[in-house]
Write a protein that holds these residues in place. Structure first.
Motif, PDB file in Angstrom:
ATOM      1  N   MET A 144     -24.479 -19.768  -1.727  1.00 43.41           N
ATOM      2  CA  MET A 144     -25.592 -19.723  -1.007  1.00 43.41           C
ATOM      3  C   MET A 144     -25.629 -18.842   0.117  1.00 43.41           C
ATOM      4  N   ALA A 145     -26.904 -18.411   0.625  1.00 45.95           N
ATOM      5  CA  ALA A 145     -26.714 -17.446   1.865  1.00 45.95           C
ATOM      6  C   ALA A 145     -26.644 -18.532   3.031  1.00 45.95           C
ATOM      7  N   HIS A 146     -26.028 -18.295   4.238  1.00 42.05           N
ATOM      8  CA  HIS A 146     -26.216 -18.762   5.375  1.00 42.05           C
ATOM      9  C   HIS A 146     -27.529 -19.014   6.055  1.00 42.05           C
ATOM     10  N   GLY A 147     -27.622 -20.216   6.220  1.00 36.27           N
ATOM     11  CA  GLY A 147     -29.287 -20.553   6.941  1.00 36.27           C
ATOM     12  C   GLY A 147     -29.430 -19.525   7.922  1.00 36.27           C
ATOM     13  N   MET A 148     -28.617 -18.991   8.809  1.00 33.68           N
ATOM     14  CA  MET A 148     -28.747 -17.984   9.871  1.00 33.68           C
ATOM     15  C   MET A 148     -29.371 -16.478   9.359  1.00 33.68           C
ATOM     16  N   ILE A 149     -28.999 -16.085   8.123  1.00 33.55           N
ATOM     17  CA  ILE A 149     -29.219 -15.113   7.419  1.00 33.55           C
ATOM     18  C   ILE A 149     -30.815 -15.155   7.218  1.00 33.55           C
ATOM     19  N   THR A 150     -31.155 -16.346   6.783  1.00 36.71           N
ATOM     20  CA  THR A 150     -32.739 -16.473   6.564  1.00 36.71           C
ATOM     21  C   THR A 150     -33.448 -16.489   7.946  1.00 36.71           C
ATOM     22  N   MET A 151     -32.829 -17.387   9.060  1.00 35.66           N
ATOM     23  CA  MET A 151     -33.450 -17.313  10.170  1.00 35.66           C
ATOM     24  C   MET A 151     -33.584 -15.812  11.016  1.00 35.66           C
ATOM     25  N   GLY A 152     -32.633 -15.010  10.697  1.00 38.03           N
ATOM     26  CA  GLY A 152     -32.464 -13.526  11.275  1.00 38.03           C
ATOM     27  C   GLY A 152     -33.568 -13.058  10.754  1.00 38.03           C
ATOM     28  N   GLY A 158     -40.760 -22.540  11.115  1.00 35.97           N
ATOM     29  CA  GLY A 158     -40.388 -22.295  12.302  1.00 35.97           C
ATOM     30  C   GLY A 158     -41.390 -22.038  13.454  1.00 35.97           C
ATOM     31  N   THR A 159     -41.028 -22.151  14.775  1.00 34.09           N
ATOM     32  CA  THR A 159     -42.193 -21.982  15.557  1.00 34.09           C
ATOM     33  C   THR A 159     -41.495 -20.984  16.754  1.00 34.09           C
ATOM     34  N   ALA A 160     -42.263 -20.325  17.387  1.00 31.72           N
ATOM     35  CA  ALA A 160     -41.501 -19.282  18.453  1.00 31.72           C
ATOM     36  C   ALA A 160     -42.858 -19.132  19.537  1.00 31.72           C
ATOM     37  N   THR A 161     -42.323 -18.682  20.743  1.00 32.34           N
ATOM     38  CA  THR A 161     -43.183 -18.313  21.634  1.00 32.34           C
ATOM     39  C   THR A 161     -42.781 -16.694  22.062  1.00 32.34           C
ATOM     40  N   ALA A 162     -43.742 -16.021  22.397  1.00 30.63           N
ATOM     41  CA  ALA A 162     -43.477 -14.585  22.552  1.00 30.63           C
ATOM     42  C   ALA A 162     -44.322 -14.201  23.442  1.00 30.63           C
ATOM     43  N   ASP A 199     -47.514 -17.637  34.421  1.00 37.45           N
ATOM     44  CA  ASP A 199     -46.938 -16.711  35.447  1.00 37.45           C
ATOM     45  C   ASP A 199     -47.565 -15.157  35.236  1.00 37.45           C
ATOM     46  N   GLY A 200     -48.902 -14.773  34.911  1.00 40.74           N
ATOM     47  CA  GLY A 200     -49.462 -13.784  34.988  1.00 40.74           C
ATOM     48  C   GLY A 200     -49.173 -12.911  33.729  1.00 40.74           C
ATOM     49  N   ALA A 201     -48.443 -13.666  32.903  1.00 46.00           N
ATOM     50  CA  ALA A 201     -48.203 -12.886  31.271  1.00 46.00           C
ATOM     51  C   ALA A 201     -48.818 -13.744  30.546  1.00 46.00           C
ATOM     52  N   ARG A 202     -49.361 -12.776  29.252  1.00 44.63           N
ATOM     53  CA  ARG A 202     -49.829 -13.427  28.016  1.00 44.63           C
ATOM     54  C   ARG A 202     -48.720 -13.937  27.295  1.00 44.63           C
ATOM     55  N   HIS A 203     -48.648 -15.265  26.683  1.00 42.30           N
ATOM     56  CA  HIS A 203     -47.946 -15.801  25.877  1.00 42.30           C
ATOM     57  C   HIS A 203     -48.514 -15.992  24.577  1.00 42.30           C
ATOM     58  N   ALA A 204     -47.784 -15.775  23.538  1.00 45.47           N
ATOM     59  CA  ALA A 204     -48.382 -16.199  22.083  1.00 45.47           C
ATOM     60  C   ALA A 204     -47.466 -17.318  21.382  1.00 45.47           C
ATOM     61  N   GLU A 205     -48.299 -18.395  21.017  1.00 51.14           N
ATOM     62  CA  GLU A 205     -47.414 -19.398  20.201  1.00 51.14           C
ATOM     63  C   GLU A 205     -47.586 -19.029  18.693  1.00 51.14           C
ATOM     64  N   LEU A 206     -46.627 -19.226  17.989  1.00 50.78           N
ATOM     65  CA  LEU A 206     -46.607 -18.612  16.697  1.00 50.78           C
ATOM     66  C   LEU A 206     -45.852 -20.084  15.719  1.00 50.78           C
ATOM     67  N   THR A 207     -46.272 -19.631  14.457  1.00 48.69           N
ATOM     68  CA  THR A 207     -45.613 -20.423  13.403  1.00 48.69           C
ATOM     69  C   THR A 207     -45.026 -19.417  12.430  1.00 48.69           C
ATOM     70  N   LEU A 208     -43.785 -19.747  11.772  1.00 44.41           N
ATOM     71  CA  LEU A 208     -43.207 -18.696  10.943  1.00 44.41           C
ATOM     72  C   LEU A 208     -43.189 -19.621   9.462  1.00 44.41           C
ATOM     73  N   SER A 209     -43.045 -18.928   8.676  1.00 43.21           N
ATOM     74  CA  SER A 209     -42.655 -19.687   7.295  1.00 43.21           C
ATOM     75  C   SER A 209     -41.983 -18.514   6.386  1.00 43.21           C
ATOM     76  N   ALA A 210     -40.921 -18.842   5.800  1.00 38.54           N
ATOM     77  CA  ALA A 210     -40.224 -17.855   4.766  1.00 38.54           C
ATOM     78  C   ALA A 210     -40.259 -18.687   3.444  1.00 38.54           C
ATOM     79  N   VAL A 211     -40.568 -17.536   2.456  1.00 38.23           N
ATOM     80  CA  VAL A 211     -40.731 -18.526   1.031  1.00 38.23           C
ATOM     81  C   VAL A 211     -39.642 -17.450   0.167  1.00 38.23           C
ATOM     82  N   ASN A 212     -39.276 -17.960  -0.750  1.00 40.20           N
ATOM     83  CA  ASN A 212     -38.814 -17.067  -1.972  1.00 40.20           C
ATOM     84  C   ASN A 212     -39.835 -16.731  -2.770  1.00 40.20           C
ATOM     85  N   ARG A 252     -36.450 -24.507  11.024  1.00 42.16           N
ATOM     86  CA  ARG A 252     -35.851 -25.460   9.991  1.00 42.16           C
ATOM     87  C   ARG A 252     -35.525 -24.838   8.840  1.00 42.16           C
ATOM     88  N   PHE A 253     -34.381 -25.316   8.210  1.00 46.99           N
ATOM     89  CA  PHE A 253     -33.781 -24.805   7.074  1.00 46.99           C
ATOM     90  C   PHE A 253     -34.561 -25.764   5.798  1.00 46.99           C
TER      91      PHE A 253
END
Length: 138
Positions: free
Chosen positions: A51-59, A126-130, A104-117, A80-81
């Motif tokens: 199986m692939a490493h989980g971190m490959i998918t996360m990357g 997953g989630t992220a802030t950018a 702090d004067g910058a615009r931030h986005a909250e995101l969700t992520l989904s990877a499917v086969n 989350r794997f």
């Protein structure tokens, strides 16, 4: 312009190769036999193959974020794997803006992520802030 509800979907890998899994093992130093040893993966662990490493998918999922916002603007990324990724899999990632805030004067986005086969099974969530750079498209 990046807005709540903006969504990007990208195919990040088609037909994941065993070579890519072994290359990742070398780059990361993670030589767990589940990822690198076919007899171990099948006979001892009972998997259909390595199986692939989980971190490959996360990357792969994270690359959607960095392509969209730039490496320097990713402030937080969690995943989350949910299911294994196997050689031959195609992985499609969707990132969606779920919220926007001024911090702090910058615009931030909250995101969700989904990877499917290729059969639509979710292999990562997953989630992220950018930080949203000026002119970031969605």
């Amino acid at each position: 312009m990046t807005q709540v509800g903006t969504e990007i979907t990208r195919v990040m890998v088609t037909d994941l190769k065993r070579t890519q899994i072994v290359m990742y093992a070398g780059a990361s130093g993670d030589y767990n036999p589940l990822h690198t040893d076919e007899p171990y993966a099948t006979k001892i662990a009972g998997n259909p193959t390595v199986m692939a490493h989980g971190m490959i998918t996360m990357g792969l999922a994270g690359r959607v974020l960095t392509d969209w916002f730039g490496h320097e603007n990713i402030l937080r990324y969690r995943a989350r794997f949910k299911a294994p990724v196997w050689p031959g899999d195609t992985i499609t990632v969707t990132a969606k803006v779920t919220g926007l805030a001024e911090v702090d004067g910058a615009r931030h986005a909250e995101l969700t992520l989904s990877a499917v086969n290729a059969v639509g099974a979710e292999v990562l969530s997953g989630t992220a802030t950018a930080r949203v750079p000026d002119g970031a498209a969605g």
